[in-house]
Design an enzyme around this catalytic site. Structure first.
Site, PDB file in Angstrom:
ATOM      1  N   SER A 142       0.854  -1.192   0.000  1.00  0.00           N
ATOM      2  CA  SER A 142       0.000   0.000   0.000  1.00  0.00           C
ATOM      3  C   SER A 142       0.882   1.231   0.000  1.00  0.00           C
ATOM      4  CB  SER A 142      -0.881   0.002   1.255  1.00  0.00           C
ATOM      5  OG  SER A 142      -1.544   1.240   1.412  1.00  0.00           O
ATOM      6  N   TYR A 155      -2.323  -0.616  10.070  1.00  0.00           N
ATOM      7  CA  TYR A 155      -2.298  -1.099   8.677  1.00  0.00           C
ATOM      8  C   TYR A 155      -1.036  -0.617   7.978  1.00  0.00           C
ATOM      9  CZ  TYR A 155      -3.781  -1.421   3.745  1.00  0.00           C
ATOM     10  OH  TYR A 155      -3.862  -1.684   2.408  1.00  0.00           O
TER      11      TYR A 155
END
Length: 254
Positions: A142, A155
Site C-alpha cells: 500500500s 495497517y
C-alpha cells in the site's frame, strides 16, 4: 511473434485473496492471458464464482495465516505443474484508530493476515520457483506502507513490513531467477476503501473529500489500473525490474 494477449500461456501460479478486490481482478486478468491458477481465499463461495471465469483454475479455501492451509494450496499447484507466478493480495485494513487505541487482538490479527500470510505464501512458493528455474512474485502492499498514516497506523505498519519483506526476497533470490516486486496502491475503489469510510462514521465524508483533494489526479483509482501494473511486473517485459515498490496512486506520493 508471440501473441501479446497471452503473456502467461503455460504459466502456473497462486493468487491469494482471489475472491474479491485486487486479488479477484488479478486472477481474472491472468487467466484471460493464459495462466492456470490456484485461487486461495477464506471465502469459498467467492472463490467458486471467480474460478468459473478462470479456465482450469483450482480453488483452495482457507486461512492465509495458517501454514497448513497454504501448504494445501501449494500441493494443488504441484498437481498442475511447476509454479512460476505468485500474487499475494489477501489483506485486512484493521482498525482506523491511533496506535495507543488498537487492541492487542486487532494488532495480532492484522499482522497475521497481512504479514504472516504474505510470508507463508513466499515460504511455500519460493522453493518451488527455484526448482522450476525461476518465477515472478508481486505482493500487494500500500502507499500507506511507504509513508506514515495517521488514520490507520497499524495497517501502515503491516504494509511497510510487506514492502521490506518483498525487497529482501528480491535481493536474496535474484540469482535463482526469481523477481519480487510490490505494488503500493493509494485510494482504489474497492470494498476495503469503502470499509475505511464506514469505520469513520460521521467523519467519512470529510476524510473522503480530503483524500480526493490531496491527490493530484483528483480521483480514486480503479482496480484495473492496479491489475495492469501487477501483470506487467509478472511479465517478461519487466525482466530487469526487481525489488521495486511501485506507487499506484495518481501522484499522491510524488
Amino acid at each position: 511473434m508471440p501473441d501479446p494477449s497471452h503473456r502467461f500461456a503455460g504459466r502456473i501460479g497462486l493468487v491469494t485473496g482471489a475472491a474479491s478486490g485486487l486479488g479477484r481482478d488479478a486472477a481474472l486478468a491472468l487467466a484471460a492471458e493464459g495462466a492456470r491458477l490456484v485461487l486461495f481465499d477464506l471465502d469459498a463461495a467467492g472463490l467458486e464464482a471467480v474460478a468459473a471465469r478462470c479456465p482450469g483454475a483450482v480453488t483452495v479455501a482457507g486461512e492465509v495465516s495458517r501454514a497448513a492451509d497454504i501448504e494445501r494450496a501449494a500441493a494443488a499447484l504441484d498437481a498442475l505443474g511447476p509454479a512460476s507466478l505468485l500474487v499475494t493480495a489477501a489483506g485486512l485494513l484493521g482498525p482506523t484508530r491511533p496506535l495507543a487505541e488498537v487492541e492487542e487482538a486487532e494488532w495480532d490479527r492484522l499482522f497475521a493476515v497481512n504479514v504472516k500470510g504474505t510470508w507463508l505464501a513466499l515460504k511455500a512458493l519460493l522453493p518451488r520457483m527455484e526448482k522450476a528455474g525461476g518465477g515472478a512474485v508481486v505482493t500487494v502492499a500500500s502507499g500507506s506502507g511507504l509513508v506514515g498514516n495517521a488514520i490507520f497506523p497499524a495497517y501502515s505498519a503491516s504494509k511497510g513490513a510487506v514492502v521490506l519483506m518483498t525487497r529482501s526476497v528480491a535481493v536474496s533470490h535474484a540469482m535463482q531467477g526469481i523477481r519480487a516486486n510490490t505494488v503500493c496502491p493509494g485510494q482504489i475503489e474497492t470494498p476495503m476503501l469503502r470499509g475505511v469510510f464506514e469505520q469513520l462514521g460521521e467523519r467519512a465524508a470529510g476524510v473522503e473529500a480530503m483524500f480526493r483533494a490531496k491527490n493530484p489526479s483528483g480521483r480514486f483509482g480503479e482496480v484495473g489500473e492496479v491489475t495492469a501494473a501487477v501483470l506487467f511486473l509478472l511479465s517478461d517485459a519487466a525482466s530487469y525490474i526487481n525489488g521495486a515498490a511501485l506507487p499506484i496512486d495518481g501522484g499522491r506520493l510524488a
